[in-house]
Each structure stands twice: as C-alpha cells, then as structure tokens.
Design an enzyme around this catalytic site. Sequence first.
Site, PDB file in Angstrom:
ATOM      1  N   ASP A   1       0.840  -1.203   0.000  1.00  0.00           N
ATOM      2  CA  ASP A   1       0.000   0.000   0.000  1.00  0.00           C
ATOM      3  C   ASP A   1       0.870   1.247   0.000  1.00  0.00           C
ATOM      4  O   ASP A   1       1.481   1.603   1.009  1.00  0.00           O
ATOM      5  CB  ASP A   1      -0.910  -0.011   1.235  1.00  0.00           C
ATOM      6  CG  ASP A   1      -2.073  -0.958   1.059  1.00  0.00           C
ATOM      7  OD1 ASP A   1      -2.759  -0.865   0.021  1.00  0.00           O
ATOM      8  OD2 ASP A   1      -2.279  -1.809   1.943  1.00  0.00           O
TER       9      ASP A   1
ATOM     10  N   MET B   1       1.149   5.152  -0.233  1.00  0.00           N
ATOM     11  CA  MET B   1       0.328   6.346   0.039  1.00  0.00           C
ATOM     12  C   MET B   1       1.194   7.595   0.064  1.00  0.00           C
ATOM     13  O   MET B   1       2.268   7.599   0.678  1.00  0.00           O
ATOM     14  CB  MET B   1      -0.349   6.194   1.397  1.00  0.00           C
ATOM     15  CG  MET B   1      -1.183   4.936   1.507  1.00  0.00           C
ATOM     16  SD  MET B   1      -1.882   4.790   3.141  1.00  0.00           S
ATOM     17  CE  MET B   1      -2.863   3.303   2.958  1.00  0.00           C
TER      18      MET B   1
ATOM     19  N   HIS C   1      -0.037  -1.169  -4.837  1.00  0.00           N
ATOM     20  CA  HIS C   1      -1.314  -0.436  -4.921  1.00  0.00           C
ATOM     21  C   HIS C   1      -0.995   1.042  -4.711  1.00  0.00           C
ATOM     22  O   HIS C   1      -0.766   1.483  -3.582  1.00  0.00           O
ATOM     23  CB  HIS C   1      -2.250  -0.995  -3.818  1.00  0.00           C
ATOM     24  CG  HIS C   1      -3.542  -0.258  -3.677  1.00  0.00           C
ATOM     25  ND1 HIS C   1      -4.362  -0.412  -2.576  1.00  0.00           N
ATOM     26  CD2 HIS C   1      -4.165   0.632  -4.492  1.00  0.00           C
ATOM     27  CE1 HIS C   1      -5.426   0.352  -2.717  1.00  0.00           C
ATOM     28  NE2 HIS C   1      -5.334   1.004  -3.852  1.00  0.00           N
TER      29      HIS C   1
ATOM     30  N   GLY D   1      -6.648   4.703   2.694  1.00  0.00           N
ATOM     31  CA  GLY D   1      -5.863   5.577   3.574  1.00  0.00           C
ATOM     32  C   GLY D   1      -5.366   4.868   4.824  1.00  0.00           C
ATOM     33  O   GLY D   1      -4.271   5.145   5.293  1.00  0.00           O
ATOM     34  N   PHE D   2      -6.167   3.928   5.312  1.00  0.00           N
ATOM     35  CA  PHE D   2      -5.802   3.296   6.588  1.00  0.00           C
ATOM     36  C   PHE D   2      -6.239   1.836   6.600  1.00  0.00           C
ATOM     37  O   PHE D   2      -7.271   1.504   6.006  1.00  0.00           O
ATOM     38  CB  PHE D   2      -6.479   4.030   7.761  1.00  0.00           C
ATOM     39  CG  PHE D   2      -6.090   5.477   7.829  1.00  0.00           C
ATOM     40  CD1 PHE D   2      -4.925   5.876   8.477  1.00  0.00           C
ATOM     41  CD2 PHE D   2      -6.862   6.439   7.191  1.00  0.00           C
ATOM     42  CE1 PHE D   2      -4.550   7.210   8.495  1.00  0.00           C
ATOM     43  CE2 PHE D   2      -6.490   7.782   7.204  1.00  0.00           C
ATOM     44  CZ  PHE D   2      -5.327   8.172   7.860  1.00  0.00           C
TER      45      PHE D   2
ATOM     46  N   GLY E   1      -7.520  -1.476   8.922  1.00  0.00           N
ATOM     47  CA  GLY E   1      -8.360  -1.637  10.103  1.00  0.00           C
ATOM     48  C   GLY E   1      -9.720  -0.961  10.028  1.00  0.00           C
ATOM     49  O   GLY E   1     -10.385  -0.782  11.043  1.00  0.00           O
TER      50      GLY E   1
ATOM     51  N   ASP F   1     -10.287  -5.042  -1.595  1.00  0.00           N
ATOM     52  CA  ASP F   1      -9.332  -4.540  -0.596  1.00  0.00           C
ATOM     53  C   ASP F   1     -10.032  -3.648   0.423  1.00  0.00           C
ATOM     54  O   ASP F   1     -10.623  -2.630   0.060  1.00  0.00           O
ATOM     55  CB  ASP F   1      -8.259  -3.729  -1.365  1.00  0.00           C
ATOM     56  CG  ASP F   1      -7.167  -3.174  -0.468  1.00  0.00           C
ATOM     57  OD1 ASP F   1      -7.125  -3.534   0.729  1.00  0.00           O
ATOM     58  OD2 ASP F   1      -6.340  -2.387  -0.978  1.00  0.00           O
ATOM     59  N   GLY F   2      -9.912  -4.039   1.689  1.00  0.00           N
ATOM     60  CA  GLY F   2     -10.400  -3.200   2.776  1.00  0.00           C
ATOM     61  C   GLY F   2     -11.354  -3.928   3.703  1.00  0.00           C
ATOM     62  O   GLY F   2     -12.448  -4.308   3.304  1.00  0.00           O
ATOM     63  N   GLY F   3     -10.882  -4.163   4.937  1.00  0.00           N
ATOM     64  CA  GLY F   3     -11.749  -4.749   5.956  1.00  0.00           C
ATOM     65  C   GLY F   3     -12.128  -6.200   5.718  1.00  0.00           C
ATOM     66  O   GLY F   3     -13.127  -6.688   6.251  1.00  0.00           O
TER      67      GLY F   3
ATOM     68  N   GLY G   1      -5.162  -6.947   5.619  1.00  0.00           N
ATOM     69  CA  GLY G   1      -4.176  -6.304   6.488  1.00  0.00           C
ATOM     70  C   GLY G   1      -4.315  -6.845   7.888  1.00  0.00           C
ATOM     71  O   GLY G   1      -3.656  -7.824   8.266  1.00  0.00           O
TER      72      GLY G   1
HETATM   73  C1  DX5 Z   1      -6.348   0.850   2.555  1.00  0.00           C
HETATM   74  C2  DX5 Z   1      -5.400  -0.163   1.954  1.00  0.00           C
HETATM   75  C3  DX5 Z   1      -5.708  -1.577   2.362  1.00  0.00           C
HETATM   76  C4  DX5 Z   1      -5.657  -1.835   3.827  1.00  0.00           C
HETATM   77  C5  DX5 Z   1      -6.020  -3.239   4.143  1.00  0.00           C
HETATM   78  O1  DX5 Z   1      -6.030   2.094   2.068  1.00  0.00           O
HETATM   79  O2  DX5 Z   1      -5.440  -0.099   0.556  1.00  0.00           O
HETATM   80  O3  DX5 Z   1      -4.884  -2.458   1.649  1.00  0.00           O
HETATM   81  O4  DX5 Z   1      -4.423  -1.524   4.357  1.00  0.00           O
HETATM   82  O5  DX5 Z   1      -6.057  -3.382   5.524  1.00  0.00           O
HETATM   83  P1  DX5 Z   1      -7.299  -4.027   6.271  1.00  0.00           P
HETATM   84  O6  DX5 Z   1      -7.459  -5.391   5.706  1.00  0.00           O
HETATM   85  O7  DX5 Z   1      -6.910  -4.013   7.716  1.00  0.00           O
HETATM   86  O8  DX5 Z   1      -8.499  -3.169   5.973  1.00  0.00           O
HETATM   87 ZN    ZN Z   2      -4.430  -1.686  -0.692  1.00  0.00          ZN
END
Ligand code: DX5
Ligand code: ZN
Length: 226
Positions: A38, A40, A69, A145-146, A148, A178-180, A200
């Site tokens: 990731d 950013m 990404h 962005g984050f 969790g 991707d995400g959660g 993540g």
């Molecule tokens: C969010 C990222 C994700 C994230 C995944 O911006 O692109 O890849 O870190 O983390 P979890 O699975 O904890 O949401």
């Molecule tokens: Zn990602």
Amino acid sequence: MSPRKIMIAPSLLSARFTHLEEDVVRVEKGGADMLHLDIMDGHFVPNISFGPAVVKQLRPCTTMPFDAHLMISHPIDYIEKFADAGSDWITVHAECDDDIAKSISMIKELGIKPGLSLNPGTPFTEAIQHMEDIDMLLLMTVNPGFSGQKFMTEVMDKLSEAKKHIDANSLDIDIQVDGGIGPANANIVAQNGGNILVAGNAAFGGDGNITANIAAIRESALKGIQ
Ligand code: DX5
Ligand code: ZN
C-alpha cells in the site's frame, strides 16, 4: 469460464515496520499468494506509508509476487520506480490526477501487470473503457488511507456488476478486493466474484498466528464459491 484461483494478498501496511523482513517471510510461509504493498503519498489519501526504496530492499527476501497499490495523485512519476523496485503488478486509481490510459500503457511497456482501482464511491462505469487493457480490477471496500477500517458491504453490488461484465466479454481479468476483509466476509467477496483478497489486520492481527489467519480467510472464501 472456470472460476479463477482464490489468492490471498496480505498487506504490508499491517506488518511490524521494525520487523519487515521477518514478517514478509512469515506471510510467505503462512501461505500467502502475493504481497500487497500500500503506497500512500499523503495527498491522494491522508496518510503516508513507504516508497520504492523499501520495496526494493524487500524484493530479495521473498519469491511472492509484489502487488503495488498506488494510492498517489501522480502515479506516472512513480511507475518506473516501482517497476525497478521489483513490482509484478502495479495498480493505479481511477480517481488520480494523471491520465489513466497513459499510466496503464506505461505499466505494460515496463512488462508489469497493470491494475485499475475504484474507490467505494466510484461507479464501475469509470473502469469500462480500460477493461481491455488491464490484468486486474481492484475494488476498494473501504475509503483508502488506513488499515483496520470496516468492510463496506454495499460495494458487493459493484463487484457482481464487474464480474458479470468480465464474464460477458470473456476478459482475462482478476478482481481484487481490498479493505476490511477477514473470515467473516471473505465468503461474500468470493461469492460475488472477487478472487484476490487483500488482508491487512485479518492477516497480521489476532494472536499473530499468520498461518491460521490466512487459512481462515481462504477457507471462508472457498466456501463462498462452493
Ligand atoms: C487501505 C489499503 C488496504 C488496507 C487493508 O487504504 O489499501 O490495503 O491496508 O487493511 P485491512 O485489511 O486491515 O483493511
Ligand atoms: Zn491496498
């Protein structure tokens, strides 16, 4: 078309930054299919992660494919750097400030697999004109962005819309989500057509048993396509 292979892509963002090499080796031994990176820039998203130098140093530590990404406003300035650092896939966001078609062709010319990502609020129609040119469509199930954050179930309609389009046009495209994502929802992701699942917190968290974490995500995903 036969179902695509379910792949689990742990996100390095949730690894221990003081033990990066160790954690990369742990996810590889734990059964991960690829490593999600990731990236950013503090501009496209309100967070800064790590850059190509970190990716390059980790490259010799594993044989897992690297999946970069790019959550950055101007990917064109960085595509070559992430290619040189050893990325196998490079994904750009449809919402970035650069020309998408140009970004995708740059990635291809470097011999890397191009991906295109859509934020939760971006409709699938934004991707349609690029579908012939990409290897992977990435649908975000959180606002990037984050790590969790909470999985947005409402993105599943867009996921099945994308899957239907891919099948109807016989396109050779993986769908990454991707995400959660974790064992509680990997089944519905796979059921709706996602085959590369980023994780993540669910991969690195819990009691830290990465092998069991990855196995639980995969088991749930496989149940979704039974
Ligand atoms: C969010 C990222 C994700 C994230 C995944 O911006 O692109 O890849 O870190 O983390 P979890 O699975 O904890 O949401
Ligand atoms: Zn990602």
